[in-house]
Enzyme design. Sequence first.
Site, mmCIF file in Angstrom:
data_model
loop_
_atom_site.group_PDB
_atom_site.id
_atom_site.type_symbol
_atom_site.label_atom_id
_atom_site.label_comp_id
_atom_site.label_asym_id
_atom_site.label_seq_id
_atom_site.Cartn_x
_atom_site.Cartn_y
_atom_site.Cartn_z
ATOM 1 N N SER A 63 83.104 -60.356 88.074
ATOM 2 C CA SER A 63 83.697 -59.152 87.445
ATOM 3 C C SER A 63 85.238 -59.365 87.018
ATOM 4 C CB SER A 63 83.612 -58.067 88.517
ATOM 5 O OG SER A 63 82.554 -57.344 88.571
ATOM 6 N N LYS A 66 85.213 -58.899 83.337
ATOM 7 C CA LYS A 66 85.278 -57.446 82.802
ATOM 8 C C LYS A 66 86.878 -57.113 82.031
ATOM 9 C CE LYS A 66 82.375 -55.602 86.288
ATOM 10 N NZ LYS A 66 81.991 -54.741 87.635
ATOM 11 N N TYR A 190 76.388 -59.025 79.393
ATOM 12 C CA TYR A 190 76.791 -58.808 80.743
ATOM 13 C C TYR A 190 76.388 -59.735 81.828
ATOM 14 C CZ TYR A 190 78.223 -56.226 85.127
ATOM 15 O OH TYR A 190 78.623 -56.137 86.438
ATOM 16 N N TYR A 242 87.355 -51.536 93.262
ATOM 17 C CA TYR A 242 86.584 -50.471 93.486
ATOM 18 C C TYR A 242 87.140 -49.583 94.634
ATOM 19 C CZ TYR A 242 83.908 -54.300 91.190
ATOM 20 O OH TYR A 242 83.687 -55.324 90.298
ATOM 21 N N VAL A 260 82.705 -60.727 92.833
ATOM 22 C CA VAL A 260 81.776 -61.083 93.926
ATOM 23 C C VAL A 260 81.716 -62.668 93.847
ATOM 24 C CG1 VAL A 260 80.856 -58.881 93.921
ATOM 25 C CG2 VAL A 260 79.797 -60.531 92.583
HETATM 26 N N1 GLU Z 1 77.881 -59.548 88.402
HETATM 27 C C1 GLU Z 1 78.276 -58.556 89.378
HETATM 28 C C2 GLU Z 1 77.383 -57.289 89.343
HETATM 29 O O1 GLU Z 1 77.097 -56.959 88.338
HETATM 30 C C3 GLU Z 1 79.635 -58.243 89.354
HETATM 31 C C4 GLU Z 1 80.043 -57.453 90.563
HETATM 32 C C5 GLU Z 1 81.573 -57.985 91.018
HETATM 33 O O2 GLU Z 1 81.768 -59.412 90.517
HETATM 34 O O3 GLU Z 1 82.417 -57.377 91.478
HETATM 35 O O4 GLU Z 1 76.773 -57.236 90.262
#
Ligand code: GLU
Length: 313
Positions: A63, A66, A190, A242, A260
């Site tokens: 992420s 992002k 994505y 988050y 993650v």
């Molecule tokens: N590719 C992960 C998902 O969509 C990203 C989540 C993250 O890295 O926090 O679940």
Amino acid sequence: MNLQQIVDDTWNTLADQRGCGTLATYIPALAEVDPNKFAIALATPDGAVHCAGDADEPFSIQSISKVFVLAQALERQGPALWDAVGREPSGDPFNSIVQLEREKGIPRNPFINSGAIVTTDRFIDDRGPEDAVTDLLQRLRRMARDDAVTIDERVARSESDAGARNRSLAFFIADFGRLLNPVEEVLSVYFRQCAFAMSCRQLAETSLFLASDGTDPVSGQVMCDPIRARRINALMLLCGHYDNSGQFAFEVGFPGKSGVGGGILASIPGKAAIAVWSPGLNRSGTSMLGAMALGRIARQTGWSVFSGESMRH
Ligand code: GLU
């Protein structure tokens, strides 16, 4: 201030806690990563990069991507992007669907999965998924000054194969008529953006634009407008972890974005970009040791976006 010494001390002090936290087993390929990896890279606007541990080993940025996609979606769409995605913390887990129904398919912010699916859609725009992925890959290679930056297709496939939750989010948003592109095309980008493999050194170098008003201070390459860099930092601080964002701001005090894969990217405007990596996560998907390392660096340097003294040039 001897930044190399601070980075080395931080790594040495925390190294015996390597392996803490839990791997992201919901993406099977990430469950195979060595939990004892631990890396720190701190890049400053003068071009120096201070590294410790496995800082040249690529890992799945997940992420953290992002942030880069948001910067580019904003450059493509301008303020109209904010009609499709909000700017408020969600207080919910990264892959939650609950707010989407009440809020009519408009995700709370660009860093939860639903929001990132929307920014990815707007980043693709009208060019098709392959051109969008190529654009992102080339951009990150330029920013990292390293053509070795690549996409780990195995991780991308692994996430796609286990991607029921992200598909649910994307179809739910699409049902409100809020995606420009077909769900599978959006998700194909994505999953690949999440599967970018980069080292802490490459990530810290790539991210200096966030600490430098949108422009890479070393190459002069413009990633985004200065006001947008400021706003991305604001969103990272409020939403980058988050339902753990408040805790991260409290303990660390830097805008940051978790992934993650166990990476965290932090930007300290005017000072540095820092990337850390340790694959074990807390319950909110933030690298446990990574957050500890950033907290220690914050205390050792005195840097914090909340401290007037330390931000003075
Ligand atoms: N590719 C992960 C998902 O969509 C990203 C989540 C993250 O890295 O926090 O679940």
